[in-house]
Design a protein around this motif. Sequence first.
Motif, PDB file in Angstrom:
ATOM      1  N   GLU A  38      27.362 -12.654 -26.386  1.00  0.00           N
ATOM      2  CA  GLU A  38      27.332 -11.206 -26.155  1.00  0.00           C
ATOM      3  C   GLU A  38      27.384 -10.436 -27.472  1.00  0.00           C
ATOM      4  O   GLU A  38      26.732  -9.397 -27.626  1.00  0.00           O
ATOM      5  N   GLN A  41      23.945 -10.627 -28.932  1.00  0.00           N
ATOM      6  CA  GLN A  41      23.018  -9.767 -28.203  1.00  0.00           C
ATOM      7  C   GLN A  41      23.184  -8.298 -28.589  1.00  0.00           C
ATOM      8  O   GLN A  41      22.209  -7.600 -28.879  1.00  0.00           O
ATOM      9  N   SER A  42      24.415  -7.829 -28.610  1.00  0.00           N
ATOM     10  CA  SER A  42      24.641  -6.410 -28.896  1.00  0.00           C
ATOM     11  C   SER A  42      24.292  -6.076 -30.341  1.00  0.00           C
ATOM     12  O   SER A  42      23.742  -5.010 -30.637  1.00  0.00           O
ATOM     13  N   ARG A  45      20.492  -5.969 -30.571  1.00  0.00           N
ATOM     14  CA  ARG A  45      20.001  -4.798 -29.830  1.00  0.00           C
ATOM     15  C   ARG A  45      20.183  -3.513 -30.634  1.00  0.00           C
ATOM     16  O   ARG A  45      19.309  -2.638 -30.643  1.00  0.00           O
ATOM     17  N   ASP A  46      21.315  -3.404 -31.331  1.00  0.00           N
ATOM     18  CA  ASP A  46      21.632  -2.165 -32.053  1.00  0.00           C
ATOM     19  C   ASP A  46      21.148  -2.165 -33.497  1.00  0.00           C
ATOM     20  O   ASP A  46      21.230  -1.135 -34.174  1.00  0.00           O
ATOM     21  N   VAL A 147      18.146 -15.642 -27.832  1.00  0.00           N
ATOM     22  CA  VAL A 147      18.332 -14.189 -27.845  1.00  0.00           C
ATOM     23  C   VAL A 147      17.215 -13.595 -28.690  1.00  0.00           C
ATOM     24  O   VAL A 147      17.011 -13.998 -29.838  1.00  0.00           O
ATOM     25  N   ARG A 149      14.936 -10.385 -30.478  1.00  0.00           N
ATOM     26  CA  ARG A 149      15.260  -9.331 -31.451  1.00  0.00           C
ATOM     27  C   ARG A 149      15.782  -8.068 -30.783  1.00  0.00           C
ATOM     28  O   ARG A 149      16.547  -7.315 -31.398  1.00  0.00           O
ATOM     29  N   ASP A 150      15.415  -7.836 -29.504  1.00  0.00           N
ATOM     30  CA  ASP A 150      15.905  -6.646 -28.793  1.00  0.00           C
ATOM     31  C   ASP A 150      17.216  -6.908 -28.068  1.00  0.00           C
ATOM     32  O   ASP A 150      17.722  -6.061 -27.338  1.00  0.00           O
ATOM     33  N   GLY A 151      17.788  -8.108 -28.267  1.00  0.00           N
ATOM     34  CA  GLY A 151      19.064  -8.447 -27.655  1.00  0.00           C
ATOM     35  C   GLY A 151      18.969  -9.114 -26.300  1.00  0.00           C
ATOM     36  O   GLY A 151      19.989  -9.527 -25.746  1.00  0.00           O
ATOM     37  N   SER A 152      17.781  -9.229 -25.750  1.00  0.00           N
ATOM     38  CA  SER A 152      17.639  -9.854 -24.428  1.00  0.00           C
ATOM     39  C   SER A 152      17.795 -11.366 -24.535  1.00  0.00           C
ATOM     40  O   SER A 152      17.442 -11.978 -25.545  1.00  0.00           O
TER      41      SER A 152
END
Length: 306
Positions: A38, A41-42, A45-46, A147, A149-152
Amino acid sequence: MTLPIPRGILTANRPLADLTWLRVGGPADYLFQPADIEDLQSFLRDLDADIPVFPMGVGSNLIVRDGGIRAVVIRLGRGFNTITIDGTMVTAGAAALDAHVARKAAEQGVDLTFLRTIPGAIGGAVRMNAGCYGRYIADDLMQARAVLRDGSLITLTPDELNFSYRHSTLADGAVLIDATFKAPSGDPAVLSARMDEQLAKRDATQPTKDRTAGSTFRNPAGFSSTGAADDTHDLKAWKVIDDAGLRGHRRGGAQMSPKHPNFLVNADNASAADLEGLGEEVREKVFQNSEIRLEWEIMRVGEPAP
């Protein structure tokens, strides 16, 4: 440059030489060691989409150039190295060492013995479809998770990874987090004895006590007539290097191993430039001698020293 604040460890201007088996390389702009999936991912994403990301394993098959890497280097550690076995299904975190996976599986009567002598961790093994003794990751892999690059978080099949000789297809910046294998069953004592035999053979023929990054160049015969991976062809990289008179050849602190000439060795405080330069010199001399253009198996990343 403003980066997200993770729960894991984020270090600016982190030298990478101590994280590679060859012990060379300049700093990464940032090194990120995520706390868990997690957190990874975050963070991704950020993270500004314009900031490059480079996933790094245990550095067993890598030359980081002396100028370092202008990117966020992501290195998985604890939390990404678990190994679970259910029947003949083995799921290993991307940071689990290949050798540990082979041993744990063998203890439970599952045959992933070909991994025992492959340096590095499972993430890198999947990424490059590692193999030996006629078996490859592609032969036993059921799925891998990554995972993006966009966090998915996505699950990839072998077909989606598009395996070929020493290669798979993975989206830029994607970070493999685990892989699941279905392997043949076997008697634990037999599997253990086989691995002992493989280790003895490796230690007798390869410079395992030196600073190397495994095989430097791919074998010139990369595919069989069916297009399947094939490492049984008589033509080996070490042979064409040897035929060109380059066993033990040196450049600065770098050397082609006298014991196995397809192993590039940091023999005497080599720089990344020494190692890569020697490799390129070998490629050129082999081509002049045999008209065979060797392809690097070691990944080279980053920028040369200023």
